[in-house]
Write an enzyme that holds these catalytic residues in place. Structure first.
Site, PDB file in Angstrom:
ATOM      1  N   ALA A  11     -25.174 -58.196  54.597  1.00 55.31           N
ATOM      2  CA  ALA A  11     -25.636 -57.380  55.816  1.00 55.31           C
ATOM      3  C   ALA A  11     -25.664 -57.986  57.239  1.00 55.31           C
ATOM      4  O   ALA A  11     -25.849 -57.308  58.117  1.00 55.31           O
ATOM      5  CB  ALA A  11     -27.103 -56.925  55.724  1.00 55.31           C
ATOM      6  N   GLY A  14     -19.912 -61.797  56.495  1.00 54.11           N
ATOM      7  CA  GLY A  14     -19.012 -61.758  55.095  1.00 54.11           C
ATOM      8  C   GLY A  14     -18.112 -62.949  55.018  1.00 54.11           C
ATOM      9  O   GLY A  14     -18.138 -63.827  55.910  1.00 54.11           O
ATOM     10  N   ASP A 238     -24.258 -56.679  45.823  1.00 51.82           N
ATOM     11  CA  ASP A 238     -24.136 -58.108  45.724  1.00 51.82           C
ATOM     12  C   ASP A 238     -25.457 -58.619  44.888  1.00 51.82           C
ATOM     13  O   ASP A 238     -25.201 -59.899  44.608  1.00 51.82           O
ATOM     14  CB  ASP A 238     -23.982 -58.485  47.304  1.00 51.82           C
ATOM     15  CG  ASP A 238     -25.314 -57.941  48.128  1.00 51.82           C
ATOM     16  OD1 ASP A 238     -26.208 -57.076  47.507  1.00 51.82           O
ATOM     17  OD2 ASP A 238     -25.130 -58.284  49.350  1.00 51.82           O
ATOM     18  N   THR A 239     -26.394 -58.035  44.999  1.00 49.98           N
ATOM     19  CA  THR A 239     -27.432 -58.471  43.959  1.00 49.98           C
ATOM     20  C   THR A 239     -27.106 -58.530  42.439  1.00 49.98           C
ATOM     21  O   THR A 239     -27.481 -59.494  41.932  1.00 49.98           O
ATOM     22  CB  THR A 239     -28.898 -57.577  44.363  1.00 49.98           C
ATOM     23  OG1 THR A 239     -29.153 -57.685  45.570  1.00 49.98           O
ATOM     24  CG2 THR A 239     -29.967 -58.198  43.767  1.00 49.98           C
TER      25      THR A 239
END
Length: 485
Positions: A11, A14, A238-239
């Site tokens: 967030a 990148g 992503d988690t």
């Protein structure tokens, strides 16, 4: 040896990483790291998706020979395509204020208990369901794609949504493992300027991919990449990718995926959809290999990052030294208070929060940082203990993965607060999980998550933090902050 490119979008930044996977080998090399943040246009916060896509391509062009590409990113945000595949406007950032008050409007149509029974999802005001209810959908909207799926579409021309990210929308049936047609039909929505009596249009929700599915091959004329490179669906939240790379030796572990957000939870075989889980605001999100990520979002290092931005101080090591010397438990804040969600003058908001809660504001930057980290540790403690009680689990270790695993003071405070040993690392957990799922899709012999985690454990250094201090001090601090023991 497999060489794969992991696109890992957080967030705030990148990166494109080159992963090498083989017998007793798991290595990452950074190819391109780039800024990612909100762009405000006429009062609305947007993501700059074209900048992100260009930066992704720049990284992929630096990779040389690769066997595949996989993309993971943050959750809940999306883009809308028309029937020709054209993007209908820049995706809106989840921290935008357009969802203010929308949660209550939706809950007047679909009760919180009904929503939880189907989705098992934590109530957050920026969940996709509330963003869609807040948006006036263009009449020609044909397809909704989550952020990783939108980038994969641009790379391949193939349309679909990967399951772990779909599970964060609050429009996904966590038990049936598909879109919930019932919820989609009941969301109060505006389509083409008119209130829709039939909810959201079902046509915009495409087929679902499993982690490990090959989405398609990169289009060489569009991307400048070599012909025939497969794009693989990974745990695109992503988690979900990060949890793949938790270096656990067995199932008796909890985790904190620590970065801009902190995701605190357990890995389970099935969702927990009880009233106790709903009332404690836990989420049941999809994981790789059909696992469930039973967790709760805690605000995370966002508050500290915003303080550093306002101060113009990027010397985190110096701030942490000053914080370590500051008096303990002098000031405590609720890191999940709504005033800390949006970008802005975070030090001033902490001062105002302290006045509102009858505390003297911290008087130095070190004291502010101490306040943030101790408050986060207390939020982790409260969340972990709730998760263990609700899921009826015990754990022997708490794994802290992601960027926050490098914050030694936070890791020690977390061990002290939770009363459980902390194992910190790996830092690039999301990219590693992304790489491992790609490697398995290409034929690497990983029969299960345990085999993947064993490779992480044997190839990466971890740091152990044993609990220190007096548990009674943390009991008193928790009671003072949250009013509970």
């Amino acid at each position: 040896m497999k060489r794969v490119a992991a696109v890992d979008l957080g967030a705030s930044s990148g990166r494109v990483m080159l992963g090498s996977v083989g017998p007793e080998v798991l290595e990452l090399r950074e190819l391109n790291r780039f800024w990612n943040g909100p762009v405000r246009v006429h009062g609305t916060l947007h993501w700059d998706l074209l900048h992100l896509y260009r930066s992704v391509l720049d990284g992929l062009h630096l990779a040389g020979r690769i066997d595949s590409v996989g993309i993971d990113s943050w959750a809940v945000d999306y883009g809308l395509l028309d029937a020709s595949g054209r993007l209908l406007g820049n995706p809106v950032h989840y921290r935008d204020s357009r969802t203010d008050g929308v949660l209550e409007q939706v809950l007047s149509t679909i009760s919180a208990a009904e929503l939880y029974a189907v989705t098992g999802l934590q109530q957050l005001p920026f969940n996709t369901i509330y963003q869609l209810a807040a948006e006036e959908l263009p009449a020609d909207a044909a397809t909704l794609l989550m952020i990783p799926d939108l980038l994969a579409y641009w790379l391949t021309g193939e349309i679909g949504v990967e399951r772990t990210n779909a599970s964060t929308t609050q429009l996904y049936d966590v038990s049936g493992r598909d879109w919930s047609d019932e919820l989609i039909s009941r969301v109060p929505a505006r389509v083409g300027g008119a209130r829709s009596g039939g909810g959201l249009p079902r046509r915009v929700f495409p087929r679902l991919w499993e982690p490990g599915d090959v989405i398609g091959t990169a289009l060489p004329d569009e991307t400048g990449l070599a012909p025939g490179i497969p794009v693989v669906a990974v745990g695109s939240h992503d988690t979900a990718s990060a949890v793949v790379a938790v270096p656990a030796a067995d199932d008796r572990f909890a985790y904190i995926s620590s970065g801009t957000w902190s995701l605190v939870g357990l890995e389970l075989d099935a969702p927990v959809l009880t009233d106790a889980a709903r009332e404690a605001n836990f989420t049941n999100e999809g994981g790789v290999d059909g696992r469930i990520r039973f967790l709760r979002n805690v605000m995370g290092l966002w508050i500290l990052q915003e303080c550093q931005r306002v101060w113009g101080d990027d010397d985190l090591a110096g701030l942490l030294r000053d914080a370590a010397d500051a008096p303990p438990f002098a000031v405590l804040i609720d890191p999940d208070a709504p005033e800390f969600l949006a970008p802005g003058n975070m030090p001033a908001r902490i001062e105002e929060h302290c006045r509102a809660t009858g505390q003297d504001a911290p008087r130095s930057r070190g004291a502010v940082v101490r306040c943030i980290l101790e408050s986060l540790a207390l939020a982790y403690r409260r969340t972990l203990r709730s998760a263990l009680t609700i899921a009826d689990r015990d754990v022997d270790v708490l794994h802290v993965i992601g960027g926050g695993s490098q914050n030694e003071l936070l890791c020690q405070l977390t061990a002290d607060a939770c009363g459980v040993p902390v194992l910190a690392g790996p830092v690039e957990a999301s990219a590693l999980g992304n790489v491992l799922v790609q490697a398995r899709a290409l034929g690497e012999p990983f029969p299960d998550l345990r085999a993947m985690r064993a490779l992480v454990r044997s190839t990466h250094s971890l740091r152990r933090y044993a609990p220190q201090g007096k548990p009674a001090d943390w009991d008193a601090a928790e009671s003072r902050l949250f009013g509970t023991r």
